[in-house]
Design a protein around this motif. Structure first.
Motif, PDB file in Angstrom:
ATOM      1  N   ALA A  21      -4.527  -3.914 -13.766  1.00 49.04           N
ATOM      2  CA  ALA A  21      -3.794  -5.365 -13.891  1.00 49.04           C
ATOM      3  C   ALA A  21      -2.843  -5.473 -14.696  1.00 49.04           C
ATOM      4  O   ALA A  21      -2.976  -5.076 -16.146  1.00 49.04           O
ATOM      5  CB  ALA A  21      -4.777  -6.559 -14.403  1.00 49.04           C
ATOM      6  N   THR A  22      -1.498  -5.505 -14.559  1.00 49.75           N
ATOM      7  CA  THR A  22      -0.245  -5.079 -15.102  1.00 49.75           C
ATOM      8  C   THR A  22       0.711  -6.335 -15.247  1.00 49.75           C
ATOM      9  O   THR A  22       0.855  -7.006 -14.161  1.00 49.75           O
ATOM     10  CB  THR A  22       0.583  -4.027 -14.501  1.00 49.75           C
ATOM     11  OG1 THR A  22      -0.284  -2.935 -14.335  1.00 49.75           O
ATOM     12  CG2 THR A  22       1.860  -3.671 -15.484  1.00 49.75           C
TER      13      THR A  22
ATOM     14  N   HIS B 150      -2.181  -2.529  -3.629  1.00 45.55           N
ATOM     15  CA  HIS B 150      -1.681  -3.232  -4.810  1.00 45.55           C
ATOM     16  C   HIS B 150      -1.253  -4.611  -4.004  1.00 45.55           C
ATOM     17  O   HIS B 150      -0.820  -5.023  -2.958  1.00 45.55           O
ATOM     18  CB  HIS B 150      -0.580  -2.635  -5.513  1.00 45.55           C
ATOM     19  CG  HIS B 150       0.861  -2.490  -4.867  1.00 45.55           C
ATOM     20  ND1 HIS B 150       1.667  -3.188  -4.180  1.00 45.55           N
ATOM     21  CD2 HIS B 150       1.027  -1.024  -4.184  1.00 45.55           C
ATOM     22  CE1 HIS B 150       2.583  -2.394  -3.457  1.00 45.55           C
ATOM     23  NE2 HIS B 150       2.343  -1.285  -3.520  1.00 45.55           N
ATOM     24  N   TYR B 151      -1.105  -5.946  -5.247  1.00 45.34           N
ATOM     25  CA  TYR B 151      -0.905  -7.061  -4.768  1.00 45.34           C
ATOM     26  C   TYR B 151      -0.083  -7.776  -5.948  1.00 45.34           C
ATOM     27  O   TYR B 151      -0.410  -7.625  -6.912  1.00 45.34           O
ATOM     28  CB  TYR B 151      -1.918  -8.148  -4.478  1.00 45.34           C
ATOM     29  CG  TYR B 151      -1.662  -9.462  -4.051  1.00 45.34           C
ATOM     30  CD1 TYR B 151      -1.262  -9.599  -2.904  1.00 45.34           C
ATOM     31  CD2 TYR B 151      -1.900 -10.519  -4.881  1.00 45.34           C
ATOM     32  CE1 TYR B 151      -0.870 -10.977  -2.652  1.00 45.34           C
ATOM     33  CE2 TYR B 151      -1.631 -11.935  -4.738  1.00 45.34           C
ATOM     34  CZ  TYR B 151      -1.110 -11.969  -3.384  1.00 45.34           C
ATOM     35  OH  TYR B 151      -0.779 -13.482  -2.994  1.00 45.34           O
TER      36      TYR B 151
ATOM     37  N   ALA C  58      -3.959  -3.632  -8.869  1.00 37.38           N
ATOM     38  CA  ALA C  58      -3.586  -2.666  -8.041  1.00 37.38           C
ATOM     39  C   ALA C  58      -4.928  -1.760  -8.214  1.00 37.38           C
ATOM     40  O   ALA C  58      -5.783  -1.804  -9.280  1.00 37.38           O
ATOM     41  CB  ALA C  58      -2.443  -1.594  -8.569  1.00 37.38           C
ATOM     42  N   ILE C  59      -5.242  -0.953  -7.138  1.00 34.03           N
ATOM     43  CA  ILE C  59      -6.315   0.086  -7.070  1.00 34.03           C
ATOM     44  C   ILE C  59      -5.836   1.082  -6.879  1.00 34.03           C
ATOM     45  O   ILE C  59      -5.334   1.382  -5.614  1.00 34.03           O
ATOM     46  CB  ILE C  59      -7.552  -0.344  -6.070  1.00 34.03           C
ATOM     47  CG1 ILE C  59      -8.182  -1.605  -6.250  1.00 34.03           C
ATOM     48  CG2 ILE C  59      -8.360   0.767  -6.146  1.00 34.03           C
ATOM     49  CD1 ILE C  59      -9.016  -2.174  -5.482  1.00 34.03           C
ATOM     50  N   ASN C  60      -5.773   2.305  -7.603  1.00 30.09           N
ATOM     51  CA  ASN C  60      -5.134   3.627  -7.371  1.00 30.09           C
ATOM     52  C   ASN C  60      -6.125   4.692  -7.268  1.00 30.09           C
ATOM     53  O   ASN C  60      -7.133   4.984  -7.947  1.00 30.09           O
ATOM     54  CB  ASN C  60      -4.152   3.881  -8.712  1.00 30.09           C
ATOM     55  CG  ASN C  60      -3.195   2.802  -8.960  1.00 30.09           C
ATOM     56  OD1 ASN C  60      -2.328   2.506  -7.951  1.00 30.09           O
ATOM     57  ND2 ASN C  60      -3.176   2.346 -10.198  1.00 30.09           N
TER      58      ASN C  60
ATOM     59  N   ALA D 259       0.791  -1.146  -0.035  1.00 30.92           N
ATOM     60  CA  ALA D 259      -0.009   0.109   0.079  1.00 30.92           C
ATOM     61  C   ALA D 259       0.823   1.215   0.151  1.00 30.92           C
ATOM     62  O   ALA D 259       2.076   1.223   0.363  1.00 30.92           O
ATOM     63  CB  ALA D 259      -0.958   0.013   1.148  1.00 30.92           C
ATOM     64  N   GLY D 260       0.314   2.425  -0.364  1.00 27.00           N
ATOM     65  CA  GLY D 260       1.066   3.468  -0.651  1.00 27.00           C
ATOM     66  C   GLY D 260       0.065   4.837  -0.332  1.00 27.00           C
ATOM     67  O   GLY D 260      -1.107   4.557  -0.552  1.00 27.00           O
ATOM     68  N   ALA D 261       0.788   5.952   0.241  1.00 30.29           N
ATOM     69  CA  ALA D 261      -0.045   7.200   0.144  1.00 30.29           C
ATOM     70  C   ALA D 261       0.752   8.390   0.108  1.00 30.29           C
ATOM     71  O   ALA D 261       1.968   8.386   0.059  1.00 30.29           O
ATOM     72  CB  ALA D 261      -0.716   7.071   1.700  1.00 30.29           C
TER      73      ALA D 261
END
Length: 456
Positions: A452-453, A410-411, A419-421, A365-367
């Motif tokens: 999805a990458t 993200h996973y 990911a969900i951004n 996760a990030g912020a």
């Protein structure tokens, strides 16, 4: 590609509060079933490389492209004294662009005594043709708070007035030598341009114009074993500008001069588990004939005299143990025109910080946070005021400072990232920019995107 072009809103309701009430961000003052843009474009090209030896290589890039656009816009043109009745115009616009470009260059590596040279010499050619046409017609009025649409009530004009009709041919010959003497890298380059512009429009004051200009660049970088690399550079620029003002005056080429000095650091001495790259730079750019939005005709542009930008840029990118990463940046940009007014859409301060952590299981996760200081919407003399609908506004229409927050979840699995951004996750309402009293836009609302990458 097809879509809707509407988005023009009054400053009274976007930039400042409207006495009547709160203007919805999703309000549409056009005609949802009538406004459209249709875009068709394609390109074809190739890259050819031939290596004569390990020290000599020839490369040719060639491309042909076409761009065709037709758009139909009914938009808000003026806000009435009641602060809710908006007078509208109908603006159909057509643009056709054809472009052929080719670049031929030769890369050479050789040494003269202790000096290692990487020389680049080349010749490029561009043939650009653009023709556009437009029309303005009244399109009635609409309520800013309770719009009532009239599908099919508006008929596009059968004829459009010719606007830009130009062909630009540009030839350029360039040479660059990047020389290395131990830990010192010196770069010297020069370019000669020849430009011919044919103005076929009936309003063209100068049917044919020719310019030729020599520009150059010089720079030096010193590398150290600790990964610190101070540098300094000076460059001049020359850029032909295709197009014309609403009144039909063709644009002049833009020219510039830039000084820059700074230092780069790659943290090679901190160990294998720390990847870090940091830069710090100061600069001064002086540019002539800069394009700005025409406040009286927001679909067109004007050229100012000179713009001088002075500032500082700081950036840090780091990744620790391949799990924790931080991206941070700050920019101070003091950009003013020759009258001393700040340049439109150029915040004096910009800053961002984003941190992300990924667990060994693959879940992360990030912020982050972004900050933009106040910026002008149009270029004007500071201190002047105007009154619209009983509300007093600065003629520069400055957008207030804004702080926005972003986040990601993200996973990772081998070869994939899901990911969900989210951007502007608290859905802050703010004025993005006002290029005129009825040419305002809200900033981007909250946006959530799933991706999805696949990596190869």
């Amino acid at each position: 590609m097809e879509g809707d072009t509407n988005g023009f809103l009054p400053a009274v309701g976007v930039l400042v509060d409207n006495p009547v009430g709160k203007v919805r961000r999703g309000i549409n003052l056009g005609e949802p079933d009538y406004n459209f843009y249709r875009r068709r474009q394609w390109g074809l090209g190739y890259e050819l490389t031939h290596r004569f030896s390990s020290a000599a290589k020839f490369t040719q890039n060639l491309r042909w492209g076409e761009y065709h656009e037709y758009q139909q816009i009914i938009y808000g043109a003026a806000l009435g004294a009641d602060n809710r009745t908006v007078t509208r115009n109908n603006f159909p616009f057509k643009d056709d662009t054809l472009q052929f470009t080719v670049d031929n260059r030769l890369d050479l590596d050789f040494a003269t005594g202790p000096i290692e040279h990487h020389v680049l010499v080349g010749f490029d050619y561009r043939n650009y043709r653009e023709a556009s046409a437009f029309s303005f017609t009244p399109a009635g009025t609409i309520d800013l708070f309770d719009p009532v649409y009239s599908p099919g009530a508006y008929i596009a004009p059968t004829t459009l007035t010719g606007s830009t009709d130009q062909r630009l041919k540009q030839k350029g010959l360039y040479l660059q030598d990047q020389a290395r003497i131990g830990n010192l890298i010196l770069t010297l380059s020069g370019r000669q341009d020849w430009v011919k512009t044919d103005n076929y429009a009936a309003t063209a004051a100068i049917p044919v114009s020719k310019q030729d200009k020599f520009t150059w660049r010089a720079g030096a970088t010193h590398l150290t074993e600790a990964g610190i690399a101070p540098y300094v550079s000076y460059a001049t620029s020359f850029q032909p500008v295709v197009g014309q003002t609403f009144a039909g005056a063709a644009f002049k080429p833009s020219q510039g001069k830039q000084w820059e000095a700074g230092v780069k650091y790659d943290a090679r001495s901190l160990g294998d588990n720390i990847e870090l790259f940091a830069t710090a730079a100061v600069y001064r750019i002086k540019q002539s004939n800069v394009l700005v939005t025409d406040p009286d005709n927001p679909f067109f542009q004007l050229q100012t005299g000179e713009v001088v930008s002075k500032g500082v840029e700081l950036e840090l990118v780091t990744r620790i143990h391949k799990q924790f990463s931080v991206n941070a940046s700050y920019t101070y940009n003091d950009a003013k025109n020759e009258m001393g007014a700040r340049v439109a859409a150029q915040p004096q301060h910009k800053a961002s910080l984003f941190a992300d952590y990924t667990h060994r299981s693959g879940l992360g996760a990030g912020a982050g946070v972004r900050y933009l200081s106040k910026s002008n919407g149009v270029v004007a003399l500071p201190g002047e005021y105007t009154t619209t609908g009983g509300v007093t506004l600065l003629t520069t229409l400055p957008s207030p400072s804004t702080t926005l927050f972003d986040a990601t979840l993200h996973y990772d699995i081998p070869g994939w990232r899901f990911a969900i951004n989210g951007s502007n996750i608290f859905d802050k309402r703010y004025a993005g920019r006002c290029s005129g009293e009825t040419s305002c836009f809200f900033g981007q609302s909250r946006q959530i995107i799933g991706t999805a990458t696949k990596s190869f």
